[in-house]
Write a protein that holds these residues in place. Structure first.
Motif, short mmCIF file in Angstrom:
data_model
loop_
_atom_site.label_atom_id
_atom_site.label_comp_id
_atom_site.label_asym_id
_atom_site.label_seq_id
_atom_site.Cartn_x
_atom_site.Cartn_y
_atom_site.Cartn_z
N LEU A 83 0.83 -1.20 0.00
CA LEU A 83 0.00 0.00 0.00
C LEU A 83 0.87 1.26 0.00
O LEU A 83 0.59 2.21 -0.73
CB LEU A 83 -0.94 0.00 1.20
CG LEU A 83 -1.87 1.21 1.34
CD1 LEU A 83 -2.74 1.37 0.10
CD2 LEU A 83 -2.72 1.06 2.59
N SER A 84 1.93 1.25 0.77
CA SER A 84 2.84 2.40 0.80
C SER A 84 3.48 2.63 -0.57
O SER A 84 3.60 3.77 -1.02
CB SER A 84 3.93 2.19 1.85
OG SER A 84 3.39 2.24 3.13
N ALA A 85 3.86 1.55 -1.24
CA ALA A 85 4.47 1.67 -2.56
C ALA A 85 3.47 2.23 -3.58
O ALA A 85 3.83 3.08 -4.41
CB ALA A 85 4.99 0.31 -3.03
N VAL A 86 2.24 1.77 -3.51
CA VAL A 86 1.21 2.28 -4.42
C VAL A 86 0.97 3.76 -4.16
O VAL A 86 0.90 4.57 -5.09
CB VAL A 86 -0.10 1.47 -4.28
CG1 VAL A 86 -1.25 2.16 -4.99
CG2 VAL A 86 0.08 0.06 -4.81
N ARG A 87 0.86 4.12 -2.88
CA ARG A 87 0.64 5.54 -2.55
C ARG A 87 1.80 6.39 -3.04
O ARG A 87 1.59 7.48 -3.58
CB ARG A 87 0.47 5.70 -1.05
CG ARG A 87 -0.86 5.24 -0.55
CD ARG A 87 -0.96 5.39 0.93
NE ARG A 87 -2.31 5.10 1.39
CZ ARG A 87 -2.61 4.76 2.63
NH1 ARG A 87 -1.66 4.66 3.53
NH2 ARG A 87 -3.85 4.52 2.97
N ALA A 88 3.02 5.92 -2.85
CA ALA A 88 4.20 6.68 -3.30
C ALA A 88 4.19 6.83 -4.82
O ALA A 88 4.47 7.91 -5.34
CB ALA A 88 5.48 5.98 -2.84
N ALA A 89 3.86 5.76 -5.52
CA ALA A 89 3.83 5.81 -6.99
C ALA A 89 2.77 6.79 -7.49
O ALA A 89 2.95 7.45 -8.51
CB ALA A 89 3.57 4.42 -7.57
N LEU A 90 1.67 6.92 -6.73
CA LEU A 90 0.60 7.83 -7.12
C LEU A 90 0.80 9.25 -6.57
O LEU A 90 0.03 10.14 -6.88
CB LEU A 90 -0.75 7.29 -6.62
CG LEU A 90 -1.21 5.98 -7.24
CD1 LEU A 90 -2.46 5.48 -6.54
CD2 LEU A 90 -1.43 6.14 -8.73
N GLY A 91 1.83 9.40 -5.73
CA GLY A 91 2.08 10.70 -5.15
C GLY A 91 1.09 11.05 -4.04
O GLY A 91 0.86 12.22 -3.75
#
Length: 99
Positions: A83-91
């Motif tokens: 989830l953290s990686a997805v959030r980071a990728a989406l900004g």
């Protein structure tokens, strides 16, 4: 579309099967987050076949005995990392203390 057709691919998975899909349908899942985060998480939970989705904090919903299991702790940690990686990728930036 009937539930049997909607979840046919999941039922075919050995890890889920018919019994697992019935358990998902009977489950209640707390979904945290705000705004779009919450809406997306709720949509995924419903599409997976979770019977009841409620607003809430997943940490308070997890039974302490669940987190005593090493595999369960690893699953939760992996889910938070993803989830953290997805959030980071989406900004998308979430407040302090949140995964």
């Amino acid at each position: 579309m009937s539930d049997s057709l909607r979840y046919a691919r999941q039922v075919l998975l050995v890890e889920i099967g018919d019994r697992g899909q019935r358990l998902l349908a009977a489950a209640t899942a707390p979904v945290g987050g705000d705004g779009l985060d919450h809406e997306i998480a709720e949509a995924y939970a419903r599409r997976a076949g979770i019977g009841t989705v409620v607003a809430g904090d997943i940490d308070s919903a997890l039974a302490p005995s669940f987190l005593e299991n090493a595999a369960a702790r690893a699953m939760v940690a992996g889910s938070r990392a993803a989830l953290s990686a997805v959030r980071a990728a989406l900004g998308v930036h979430v407040g302090e203390g949140r995964p």
